[in-house]
Design an enzyme around this catalytic site. Structure first.
Site, PDB file in Angstrom:
ATOM      1  N   TYR A 169      -5.953   9.914   0.074  1.00  0.00           N
ATOM      2  CA  TYR A 169      -6.209   8.500  -0.205  1.00  0.00           C
ATOM      3  C   TYR A 169      -7.278   8.003   0.748  1.00  0.00           C
ATOM      4  O   TYR A 169      -7.485   8.548   1.832  1.00  0.00           O
ATOM      5  CB  TYR A 169      -4.927   7.667  -0.100  1.00  0.00           C
ATOM      6  CG  TYR A 169      -4.706   6.984   1.218  1.00  0.00           C
ATOM      7  CD1 TYR A 169      -5.232   5.721   1.476  1.00  0.00           C
ATOM      8  CD2 TYR A 169      -3.958   7.592   2.221  1.00  0.00           C
ATOM      9  CE1 TYR A 169      -5.022   5.093   2.689  1.00  0.00           C
ATOM     10  CE2 TYR A 169      -3.747   6.967   3.439  1.00  0.00           C
ATOM     11  CZ  TYR A 169      -4.284   5.712   3.660  1.00  0.00           C
ATOM     12  OH  TYR A 169      -4.079   5.102   4.871  1.00  0.00           O
ATOM     13  N   ARG A 174       0.823  -1.205   0.000  1.00  0.00           N
ATOM     14  CA  ARG A 174       0.000   0.000   0.000  1.00  0.00           C
ATOM     15  C   ARG A 174       0.857   1.254   0.000  1.00  0.00           C
ATOM     16  O   ARG A 174       0.581   2.216  -0.726  1.00  0.00           O
ATOM     17  CB  ARG A 174      -0.931   0.021   1.215  1.00  0.00           C
ATOM     18  CG  ARG A 174      -1.888   1.213   1.205  1.00  0.00           C
ATOM     19  CD  ARG A 174      -2.774   1.269   2.424  1.00  0.00           C
ATOM     20  NE  ARG A 174      -2.028   1.554   3.637  1.00  0.00           N
ATOM     21  CZ  ARG A 174      -2.601   1.930   4.784  1.00  0.00           C
ATOM     22  NH1 ARG A 174      -3.916   2.043   4.850  1.00  0.00           N
ATOM     23  NH2 ARG A 174      -1.887   2.179   5.855  1.00  0.00           N
ATOM     24  N   PHE A 202       3.593   2.766   6.339  1.00  0.00           N
ATOM     25  CA  PHE A 202       3.831   3.983   5.550  1.00  0.00           C
ATOM     26  C   PHE A 202       3.164   5.201   6.177  1.00  0.00           C
ATOM     27  O   PHE A 202       3.781   6.261   6.320  1.00  0.00           O
ATOM     28  CB  PHE A 202       3.317   3.754   4.125  1.00  0.00           C
ATOM     29  CG  PHE A 202       3.342   4.968   3.246  1.00  0.00           C
ATOM     30  CD1 PHE A 202       4.458   5.265   2.485  1.00  0.00           C
ATOM     31  CD2 PHE A 202       2.233   5.795   3.157  1.00  0.00           C
ATOM     32  CE1 PHE A 202       4.477   6.379   1.658  1.00  0.00           C
ATOM     33  CE2 PHE A 202       2.241   6.912   2.341  1.00  0.00           C
ATOM     34  CZ  PHE A 202       3.364   7.205   1.583  1.00  0.00           C
ATOM     35  N   ASP A 203       1.901   5.072   6.560  1.00  0.00           N
ATOM     36  CA  ASP A 203       1.145   6.200   7.141  1.00  0.00           C
ATOM     37  C   ASP A 203       1.827   6.730   8.395  1.00  0.00           C
ATOM     38  O   ASP A 203       2.034   7.940   8.553  1.00  0.00           O
ATOM     39  CB  ASP A 203      -0.275   5.774   7.517  1.00  0.00           C
ATOM     40  CG  ASP A 203      -1.056   5.215   6.363  1.00  0.00           C
ATOM     41  OD1 ASP A 203      -0.532   4.353   5.654  1.00  0.00           O
ATOM     42  OD2 ASP A 203      -2.215   5.628   6.189  1.00  0.00           O
ATOM     43  N   THR A 204       2.155   5.805   9.298  1.00  0.00           N
ATOM     44  CA  THR A 204       2.760   6.206  10.569  1.00  0.00           C
ATOM     45  C   THR A 204       4.087   6.909  10.345  1.00  0.00           C
ATOM     46  O   THR A 204       4.360   7.953  10.942  1.00  0.00           O
ATOM     47  CB  THR A 204       2.973   4.969  11.463  1.00  0.00           C
ATOM     48  OG1 THR A 204       1.717   4.341  11.708  1.00  0.00           O
ATOM     49  CG2 THR A 204       3.614   5.362  12.786  1.00  0.00           C
TER      50      THR A 204
END
Length: 418
Positions: free
Chosen positions: A109, A91, A201-203
């Site tokens: 997103y 992702r 990735f987000d964190t």
């Protein structure tokens, strides 16, 4: 006008220019069932309610079912829908590729299941379009959020965000909500620094943004969990823990160019009218010795957790889950306190040793409450849970207890060296 102000002014001016102002990326892998209905629903919502030109980008993560063909059909059917086909899964990899290739000034997103109420999309991106904020996230943990999901996911999510607050000093409330947005100019600076290509990735992106002094806007959301979610919770949790450790080491060693980013993008003290105090920027100092203490405490904590898991697994069959948890936690708590006295806080000799072990036992009691409570909730949800799931819940609860242990021990032992 500074370079930062000029870039923010450019973002505000771009809504009147040709082309999409917002690019909403939907990363997908083998989503042939949900992709069509969800994209059509999102497209209809944006067409009716979003006041700026938009684009929807379907980022296909090397799907092996009919997802690529369905995505191409949607792009041909709906104006403003594009497709990006990737050759590898992940992702984070999909979002980085789609955002890097986009010409829109605001990037967002969301998950393909559209678990988040779309009414929150305009409040999410409006501060970015105006230039007021740099990133925006949906949060399921605000008091005004309305969330429908199982107890297991609720416990894991809250434990994970508590871990981020303790281990990485995160100030945002919900790192994992699949509903985020970022300004393209900010993304251009941060994406090359983000190493993770999966769920962490987000964190990683949010922690780097916070450390660079960027403004993160949070929007309470209404969320209904997808019961058909195919996310491997155990594998994802372990990957996230590895990501926390890697990112924590990078921050402690100064391997990331955050000073330069803060100088370029951070919001420091502002000049204001006479008689009013300036707005202070983010604090740049930490208590003396804290980074070294955190590193050594983390090393002791990792060793303690491994010993705890070995003891739990070894006694689980004979004693049962709760007694095995009590025994393993008690043994490791005493050893953990002794190790932290000597290695983390540099205390030798027997002075105050009784007081320190009492504080350690208090931390043990809190850890027992967290782990036993997590086990109890898990066994309510699943009468006979799989052993990997049980261990993952215990690891998450122990990490939360570790944060509390560090705070308690540091308060009691700091500046009390023998």
């Amino acid at each position: 006008m500074t370079a930062l102000n000029a870039q923010r002014a450019a973002v505000q001016a771009r809504p009147t220019a040709a082309g999409a102002v917002l690019d909403v990326v939907i990363p997908v892998y083998n989503e042939e069932t949900d992709l069509g209905p969800c994209v059509r629903r999102l497209h209809a919502h944006l067409t009716e309610h979003f006041p700026y030109p938009f684009r929807i980008t379907i980022a296909d993560n090397a799907s092996v079912d009919d997802t690529p063909a369905i995505a191409d059909g949607l792009a041909a059917e709906l104006p403003g829908v594009d497709v990006l086909h990737l050759q590898a899964k992940g992702r984070g990899r999909a979002l980085s590729a789609a955002w890097s290739a986009s010409s829109a000034p605001v990037l967002a997103y969301m998950d393909v299941d559209l678990s988040t109420d779309l009414a929150a999309l305009l409040p999410l991106v409006a501060p970015l379009i105006s230039g007021h904020s740099d990133l925006a996230i949906g949060t399921r943990l605000a008091r005004t959020s309305r969330v429908v999901r199982g107890a297991k996911r609720e416990v894991i999510s809250r434990a994970y965000n508590l871990l981020l607050r303790g281990a990485l000093a995160a100030r945002f409330s919900d790192a994992q909500c699949g509903f985020k947005a970022i300004r393209a100019d900010v993304a251009g600076e941060l994406l090359p620094l983000v190493r993770d290509t999966g769920w962490f990735f987000d964190t990683e992106l949010l922690v780097l943004a916070q450390r660079a002094g960027l403004r993160i806007h949070e929007v309470p959301v209404d969320w209904v969990d997808d019961p058909d979610s195919r996310v491997d919770i155990v594998a994802t949790a372990l990957a996230d823990l590895r990501g926390v450790g890697r990112l924590g080491r990078a921050l402690l060693t100064g391997a990331l160019p955050l000073t330069a980013l803060r100088a370029q993008w951070g919001r420091g003290p502002l000049t204001v009218s006479p008689g009013r105090a300036p707005l202070a920027g983010p604090a740049t100092q930490v208590p003396v010795g804290l980074p070294r203490q955190l590193f050594r405490f983390a090393a002791v904590g990792v060793a303690s957790t491994l010993v705890y898991l070995v003891l739990f697994v070894a006694t689980r069959g004979a004693l049962g889950a709760q007694p095995a948890n009590l025994l393993a936690l008690l043994v490791t708590a005493v050893a953990n306190t002794a190790a932290n006295r000597r290695l983390t806080f540099g205390i030798t000799g027997r002075r105050h040793v009784g007081r320190h072990h009492v504080q350690g036992l208090l931390a043990f009691a809190l850890g027992l409450a967290l782990t036993s409570g997590s086990l109890a909730v898990l066994h309510v949800v699943h009468a006979v849970p799989a052993r990997p799931v049980e261990l993952a819940v215990l690891v998450a609860a122990n990490l939360a207890a570790t944060v509390l242990r560090f705070v308690l021990l540091r308060l009691g032992m700091h500046h009390r060296r023998g």
